[in-house]
Design a protein around this motif. Structure first.
Motif, short mmCIF file in Angstrom:
data_model
loop_
_atom_site.label_atom_id
_atom_site.label_comp_id
_atom_site.label_asym_id
_atom_site.label_seq_id
_atom_site.Cartn_x
_atom_site.Cartn_y
_atom_site.Cartn_z
N SER A 8 -6.46 -38.99 -21.30
CA SER A 8 -7.18 -39.81 -22.27
C SER A 8 -6.25 -40.36 -23.35
CB SER A 8 -8.35 -39.04 -22.90
OG SER A 8 -7.89 -37.95 -23.64
N ASN A 9 -5.22 -39.62 -23.71
CA ASN A 9 -4.27 -40.09 -24.72
C ASN A 9 -3.25 -41.08 -24.16
OD1 ASN A 9 -5.37 -38.71 -26.89
ND2 ASN A 9 -4.24 -36.85 -26.41
N SER A 10 -3.29 -41.32 -22.86
CA SER A 10 -2.37 -42.30 -22.28
C SER A 10 -2.75 -43.72 -22.69
CB SER A 10 -2.34 -42.18 -20.76
OG SER A 10 -3.57 -42.61 -20.18
N LYS A 11 -3.87 -43.88 -23.37
CA LYS A 11 -4.24 -45.18 -23.95
C LYS A 11 -3.31 -45.51 -25.12
CE LYS A 11 -9.15 -44.99 -22.87
NZ LYS A 11 -10.50 -44.92 -23.43
N LYS A 12 -2.78 -44.47 -25.76
CA LYS A 12 -1.92 -44.65 -26.93
C LYS A 12 -0.44 -44.69 -26.59
CE LYS A 12 -5.23 -41.99 -29.64
NZ LYS A 12 -5.46 -40.73 -30.31
N ASP A 58 -0.55 -44.65 -17.60
CA ASP A 58 -0.68 -45.58 -18.71
C ASP A 58 -2.13 -46.08 -18.74
OD1 ASP A 58 -0.13 -47.26 -20.85
OD2 ASP A 58 0.78 -48.82 -19.61
N ASN A 59 -2.74 -46.00 -19.90
CA ASN A 59 -4.12 -46.47 -20.08
C ASN A 59 -5.07 -45.81 -19.08
OD1 ASN A 59 -5.94 -47.90 -21.60
ND2 ASN A 59 -5.83 -49.70 -20.29
N GLU A 60 -4.89 -44.51 -18.90
CA GLU A 60 -5.71 -43.65 -18.03
C GLU A 60 -5.61 -43.96 -16.54
OE1 GLU A 60 -9.72 -43.64 -19.59
OE2 GLU A 60 -9.15 -42.19 -21.14
N GLN A 74 11.27 -48.72 -16.94
CA GLN A 74 10.65 -50.05 -16.94
C GLN A 74 9.16 -49.95 -17.23
OE1 GLN A 74 11.62 -51.46 -13.02
NE2 GLN A 74 13.63 -52.24 -13.62
N LEU A 75 8.51 -48.99 -16.63
CA LEU A 75 7.06 -48.81 -16.83
C LEU A 75 6.76 -48.36 -18.26
CD1 LEU A 75 6.37 -47.16 -13.40
CD2 LEU A 75 5.55 -49.40 -14.14
N ILE A 76 7.62 -47.52 -18.81
CA ILE A 76 7.44 -47.07 -20.20
C ILE A 76 7.58 -48.26 -21.14
CG2 ILE A 76 8.49 -45.70 -22.04
CD1 ILE A 76 9.11 -43.58 -19.84
N LYS A 77 8.57 -49.10 -20.90
CA LYS A 77 8.77 -50.29 -21.75
C LYS A 77 7.55 -51.21 -21.69
CE LYS A 77 13.78 -50.54 -21.26
NZ LYS A 77 14.88 -51.32 -20.70
N LYS A 78 6.97 -51.37 -20.51
CA LYS A 78 5.78 -52.20 -20.35
C LYS A 78 4.61 -51.67 -21.18
CE LYS A 78 5.31 -54.51 -15.93
NZ LYS A 78 4.76 -54.35 -14.60
N GLY A 79 4.45 -50.33 -21.16
CA GLY A 79 3.32 -49.71 -21.84
C GLY A 79 3.53 -49.49 -23.32
N ALA A 80 4.79 -49.50 -23.75
CA ALA A 80 5.08 -49.19 -25.16
C ALA A 80 4.73 -50.34 -26.09
CB ALA A 80 6.55 -48.83 -25.31
N SER A 99 5.47 -39.58 -23.60
CA SER A 99 5.36 -38.12 -23.65
C SER A 99 5.66 -37.58 -22.26
CB SER A 99 3.95 -37.70 -24.07
OG SER A 99 3.67 -38.15 -25.37
N PHE A 100 6.42 -36.50 -22.22
CA PHE A 100 6.88 -35.93 -20.96
C PHE A 100 6.31 -34.53 -20.76
CE2 PHE A 100 9.84 -39.09 -22.32
CZ PHE A 100 10.12 -39.79 -21.16
#
Length: 136
Positions: free
Chosen positions: A39-43, A110-112, A130-136, A77-78
């Motif tokens: 649920s916190n992957s929205k943030k 990312d985003n649940e 790359q995926l982290i940069k997209k979501g950040a 977050s890891f």
């Protein structure tokens, strides 16, 4: 200490070292924690690394993952899941996220939603970045 103790690290020492080096891992050890991280992957992007502490391949992939990471630690977050101690939780992840269990395995949320998963030598830290940069 005996000669063998000096020559060979105990499994406990290896596990302790695995959990304390590299990225700022949070140990994933409960279904409640799993639900919260989803649920916190929205943030913030969440990365789960499923690791078998007795597997040399898993240890090598984990070390490559950690040493290759170049982004700021606060961009994601890891979570490290010790499969030997929390196999049921791994099964819950497979069921809840509809992803086949593998070890070692990385899952990026990312985003649940799972935006990436891979295992063994297919785990690519640059792809995860790359995926982290997209979501950040």
């Amino acid at each position: 200490m005996g000669l063998l103790d000096k020559l060979f690290k105990s499994q406990r020492e290896i596990e302790k070292k695995d959990h304390n080096e590299g990225l700022p891992w949070q140990l994933l050890d409960s279904e409640d924690q799993l639900n919260n991280l989803i649920s916190n992957s929205k943030k913030k992007v969440k990365v789960i690394f499923k690791h078998s502490t007795r597997c040399g391949i898993s240890r090598m992939v984990l070390k490559n993952f950690e040493s290759g990471y170049t982004l700021d630690e606060d961009q994601a977050s890891f979570y490290l899941l010790d499969l030997l101690n929390h196999r049921e939780l791994s099964n819950t992840i497979a069921s809840k996220l509809n992803v086949m269990h593998q070890s070692p395995q990385v899952i990026v949320i990312d985003n649940e939603e799972i935006v990436h998963t891979d295992s063994h030598h297919g785990i690519d830290i640059k792809r995860v970045e790359q995926l982290i940069k997209k979501g950040a």
